[in-house]
Design a protein around this motif. Structure first.
Motif, PDB file in Angstrom:
ATOM      1  N   GLY A 194       0.845  -1.196   0.000  1.00  0.00           N
ATOM      2  CA  GLY A 194       0.000   0.000   0.000  1.00  0.00           C
ATOM      3  C   GLY A 194       0.877   1.242   0.000  1.00  0.00           C
ATOM      4  O   GLY A 194       1.547   1.542  -0.976  1.00  0.00           O
ATOM      5  N   GLU A 195       0.898   1.949   1.149  1.00  0.00           N
ATOM      6  CA  GLU A 195       1.646   3.207   1.251  1.00  0.00           C
ATOM      7  C   GLU A 195       3.159   3.030   1.093  1.00  0.00           C
ATOM      8  O   GLU A 195       3.874   3.989   0.857  1.00  0.00           O
ATOM      9  N   GLY A 196       3.645   1.799   1.222  1.00  0.00           N
ATOM     10  CA  GLY A 196       5.079   1.526   1.078  1.00  0.00           C
ATOM     11  C   GLY A 196       5.500   1.235  -0.353  1.00  0.00           C
ATOM     12  O   GLY A 196       6.541   0.609  -0.570  1.00  0.00           O
ATOM     13  N   TRP A 197       4.722   1.687  -1.352  1.00  0.00           N
ATOM     14  CA  TRP A 197       5.100   1.495  -2.760  1.00  0.00           C
ATOM     15  C   TRP A 197       6.417   2.210  -3.052  1.00  0.00           C
ATOM     16  O   TRP A 197       6.807   3.122  -2.338  1.00  0.00           O
ATOM     17  N   PHE A 198       7.108   1.786  -4.116  1.00  0.00           N
ATOM     18  CA  PHE A 198       8.426   2.323  -4.453  1.00  0.00           C
ATOM     19  C   PHE A 198       8.388   3.365  -5.568  1.00  0.00           C
ATOM     20  O   PHE A 198       8.978   4.421  -5.451  1.00  0.00           O
TER      21      PHE A 198
END
Length: 123
Positions: free
Chosen positions: A92-96
């Motif tokens: 989720g929010e930890g996409w690169f």
């Protein structure tokens, strides 16, 4: 939106011709506590399989490979200040990074969520 996975544990979620790329929950679990993330620069042209980003944990440093070919349109700037987002929400929010897809046909060689879950269960 559709999500696809690689055997190297990257995911790409596709919305139109834009893909958002990150690492799977499984990969994050293998790495442990993430302490640093390097995302690609906007405008970088990448081919499927290229190493595009770096993730470092207390255990190891790993390359992140692009599951598709295209042009990077955004790196997740939040990861520079808070790499732990990858631990908290890797899918989720930890996409690169986000990428415009050059060839949607490349998605056919990737796994859907059910196939990926079966793949991981055998590891």
């Amino acid at each position: 939106m559709s999500r696809y996975y690689t055997e190297d544990h990257e995911w790409v979620e596709v919305d139109g011709d834009i893909g958002t790329v990150g690492i799977s929950e499984y990969a994050q679990g293998q790495l442990g506590d993430i302490v640093f993330v390097e995302t690609p620069d906007e405008g970088k042209e990448v081919s499927k399989g290229d190493d595009v980003a770096v993730v470092e944990s207390v255990k190891a440093a790993s390359d992140v490979y692009s599951p598709v070919s295209g042009t990077v349109i955004e790196g997740n700037a939040d990861l520079a200040d808070n790499p732990a987002l990858v631990n908290e929400d890797p899918e989720g929010e930890g996409w690169f990074f986000k990428i415009t897809l050059n060839d949607a046909g490349e998605l056919e060689s990737l796994m859907d969520e059910a196939k990926y879950a079966a793949f991981v269960s055998k590891l």
